[in-house]
Design a protein around this motif. Structure first.
Motif, mmCIF file in Angstrom:
data_model
loop_
_atom_site.group_PDB
_atom_site.id
_atom_site.type_symbol
_atom_site.label_atom_id
_atom_site.label_comp_id
_atom_site.label_asym_id
_atom_site.label_seq_id
_atom_site.Cartn_x
_atom_site.Cartn_y
_atom_site.Cartn_z
ATOM 1 N N LYS A 120 11.712 -0.679 -2.414
ATOM 2 C CA LYS A 120 12.492 -1.218 -1.300
ATOM 3 C C LYS A 120 12.796 -0.144 -0.253
ATOM 4 O O LYS A 120 12.818 -0.421 0.951
ATOM 5 C CB LYS A 120 13.800 -1.803 -1.828
ATOM 6 C CG LYS A 120 13.636 -3.030 -2.708
ATOM 7 C CD LYS A 120 14.985 -3.505 -3.236
ATOM 8 C CE LYS A 120 14.829 -4.701 -4.167
ATOM 9 N NZ LYS A 120 16.127 -5.134 -4.731
ATOM 10 N N SER A 121 13.031 1.078 -0.710
ATOM 11 C CA SER A 121 13.523 2.118 0.191
ATOM 12 C C SER A 121 12.429 2.897 0.902
ATOM 13 O O SER A 121 12.613 3.331 2.042
ATOM 14 C CB SER A 121 14.397 3.111 -0.601
ATOM 15 O OG SER A 121 15.451 2.443 -1.259
ATOM 16 N N LEU A 122 11.297 3.106 0.237
ATOM 17 C CA LEU A 122 10.293 4.025 0.749
ATOM 18 C C LEU A 122 8.953 3.392 1.119
ATOM 19 O O LEU A 122 8.231 3.911 1.969
ATOM 20 C CB LEU A 122 10.017 5.117 -0.298
ATOM 21 C CG LEU A 122 11.124 6.124 -0.586
ATOM 22 C CD1 LEU A 122 10.779 6.935 -1.822
ATOM 23 C CD2 LEU A 122 11.327 7.040 0.605
ATOM 24 N N ALA A 123 8.621 2.278 0.460
ATOM 25 C CA ALA A 123 7.235 1.789 0.525
ATOM 26 C C ALA A 123 6.800 1.392 1.932
ATOM 27 O O ALA A 123 5.656 1.661 2.326
ATOM 28 C CB ALA A 123 7.055 0.622 -0.436
ATOM 29 N N ILE A 141 0.826 -1.202 0.000
ATOM 30 C CA ILE A 141 0.000 0.000 0.000
ATOM 31 C C ILE A 141 0.866 1.260 0.000
ATOM 32 O O ILE A 141 0.438 2.321 -0.482
ATOM 33 C CB ILE A 141 -0.966 -0.021 1.212
ATOM 34 C CG1 ILE A 141 -2.169 0.889 0.949
ATOM 35 C CG2 ILE A 141 -0.261 0.367 2.502
ATOM 36 C CD1 ILE A 141 -3.121 0.359 -0.072
ATOM 37 N N GLY A 142 2.065 1.170 0.516
ATOM 38 C CA GLY A 142 2.960 2.327 0.533
ATOM 39 C C GLY A 142 3.450 2.748 -0.841
ATOM 40 O O GLY A 142 3.964 3.856 -1.005
ATOM 41 N N MET A 143 3.273 1.880 -1.847
ATOM 42 C CA MET A 143 3.658 2.254 -3.207
ATOM 43 C C MET A 143 2.663 3.224 -3.835
ATOM 44 O O MET A 143 3.001 3.922 -4.801
ATOM 45 C CB MET A 143 3.777 1.015 -4.092
ATOM 46 C CG MET A 143 5.052 0.226 -3.892
ATOM 47 S SD MET A 143 6.548 1.185 -4.244
ATOM 48 C CE MET A 143 6.439 1.376 -6.048
ATOM 49 N N LEU A 144 1.455 3.302 -3.317
ATOM 50 C CA LEU A 144 0.442 4.154 -3.942
ATOM 51 C C LEU A 144 0.815 5.636 -3.909
ATOM 52 O O LEU A 144 0.753 6.305 -4.946
ATOM 53 C CB LEU A 144 -0.924 3.908 -3.305
ATOM 54 C CG LEU A 144 -1.504 2.499 -3.499
ATOM 55 C CD1 LEU A 144 -2.891 2.413 -2.888
ATOM 56 C CD2 LEU A 144 -1.563 2.125 -4.967
ATOM 57 N N VAL A 187 0.122 5.230 5.808
ATOM 58 C CA VAL A 187 -1.219 5.018 5.258
ATOM 59 C C VAL A 187 -2.094 4.263 6.259
ATOM 60 O O VAL A 187 -3.243 4.641 6.522
ATOM 61 C CB VAL A 187 -1.153 4.251 3.927
ATOM 62 C CG1 VAL A 187 -2.556 3.854 3.462
ATOM 63 C CG2 VAL A 187 -0.466 5.077 2.847
ATOM 64 N N LEU A 188 -1.553 3.175 6.830
ATOM 65 C CA LEU A 188 -2.357 2.362 7.749
ATOM 66 C C LEU A 188 -2.695 3.119 9.025
ATOM 67 O O LEU A 188 -3.781 2.929 9.592
ATOM 68 C CB LEU A 188 -1.629 1.053 8.065
ATOM 69 C CG LEU A 188 -1.387 0.107 6.882
ATOM 70 C CD1 LEU A 188 -0.942 -1.260 7.374
ATOM 71 C CD2 LEU A 188 -2.625 -0.025 5.998
#
Length: 276
Positions: free
Chosen positions: A182-185, A155-158, A192-193
């Motif tokens: 890999k670094s940010l998601a 979900i962090g890729m959104l 997000v959660l």
């Protein structure tokens, strides 16, 4: 300044200025969560709410008839599927399945990246649920909670890909996007959660599952990380030794557990229910 550094800087600035566009929870998931939280809610009323979304309806019926629940009794319709799932499993599974609607983009490369991330999330979910279904230990763990942790794993890729879509000429390169994942998601996924008011345990799973193996003992994070190792989504230097450590800790019954035909059949059946 490299693309990665630029994106880090852009993300950091938007977080600091509270302008980073975080995804909202899908509408149907919000309605289902509110319904399940209502102490006067009944399965017939809940069925009417869910039936407004045909895609979610079909997916829940397939899941209810899959190895996820053991396939003891076939559900012919949504009310029967919901009876098999039960309220709290419906809440988490419906939310996880509904997330697919967020993995959409207009830019072709961004859409490919979103599809790749969503597919990986579902494969991780199917593997982790299979592992937990075969777990015979004493610790009480819920497949629907583990599944939600896995379905939200990307979900962090959104928000990252939302920025990429705004500036595709700068950031839209496959290798760069993999590195950003890999670094940010994970850290963004945790944000997000938290914004969605998830409990602290699932937020911690989100933020830590890509890091080193935290524990080989049974737990939501360990089942998720073991599934990721088995699928190659987490790379480790000596995978056979790592898997043996999970077996020694009692998370799986033996080191070659994943290769058993019955286990693979369950994995493929659950994955089919999630993806077909």
């Amino acid at each position: 300044m490299t693309n990665e550094t630029e994106l880090f800087s852009l993300v950091a600035d938007e977080i600091e200025n509270d302008t980073l566009a975080l995804p909202g929870m899908p509408d149907i998931a919000v309605r289902v969560q509110e319904a399940v939280a209502d102490p006067l809610m009944t399965l017939p009323r809940l069925s009417r709410i869910i039936s407004q979304d045909p895609a979610l309806t079909g997916r829940l019926i397939k899941i209810a008839n899959s190895a996820w629940l053991g396939r003891a009794v076939k559900a012919e319709n949504l009310p029967q599927a919901l009876t098999r799932l039960g309220f709290w499993q419906i809440r988490n599974v419906a939310l996880g399945v509904a997330l697919e609607s967020l993995f959409k983009a207009k830019n072709k490369l961004v859409q490919q990246e979103l599809h790749h991330n969503w597919r990986n999330s579902l494969e991780l979910t199917a593997a982790a649920v299979t592992l937990l279904n075969h777990y015979k230990g004493e610790r009480k763990l819920h497949t629907h909670t583990l599944a939600l942790g896995c379905m939200t794993s990307r979900i962090g890729m959104l928000p990252i890909l939302s920025l990429v879509e705004r500036e595709p000429s700068t950031f839209c390169e496959p290798e760069f996007l993999r590195q950003a994942e890999k670094s940010l998601a994970s850290s963004l996924g945790g944000k997000v959660l938290r914004n969605w008011n998830f409990n602290s345990e699932l937020v911690e799973v989100q933020e830590n599952w890509r890091l080193g193996i935290a524990s080989f003992k049974p737990g939501y994070l360990s089942f998720m990380q073991l599934a990721a190792v088995l699928l190659g989504q987490i790379k480790v230097a000596r995978p056979d030794e790592v898997i043996k450590m999970f077996a020694d800790a009692g998370t799986i019954s033996r080191a070659r557990f994943w290769q058993q035909p019955a286990v693979q059949a369950d994995y493929q059946d659950i994955l089919s229910a999630l993806t077909d």
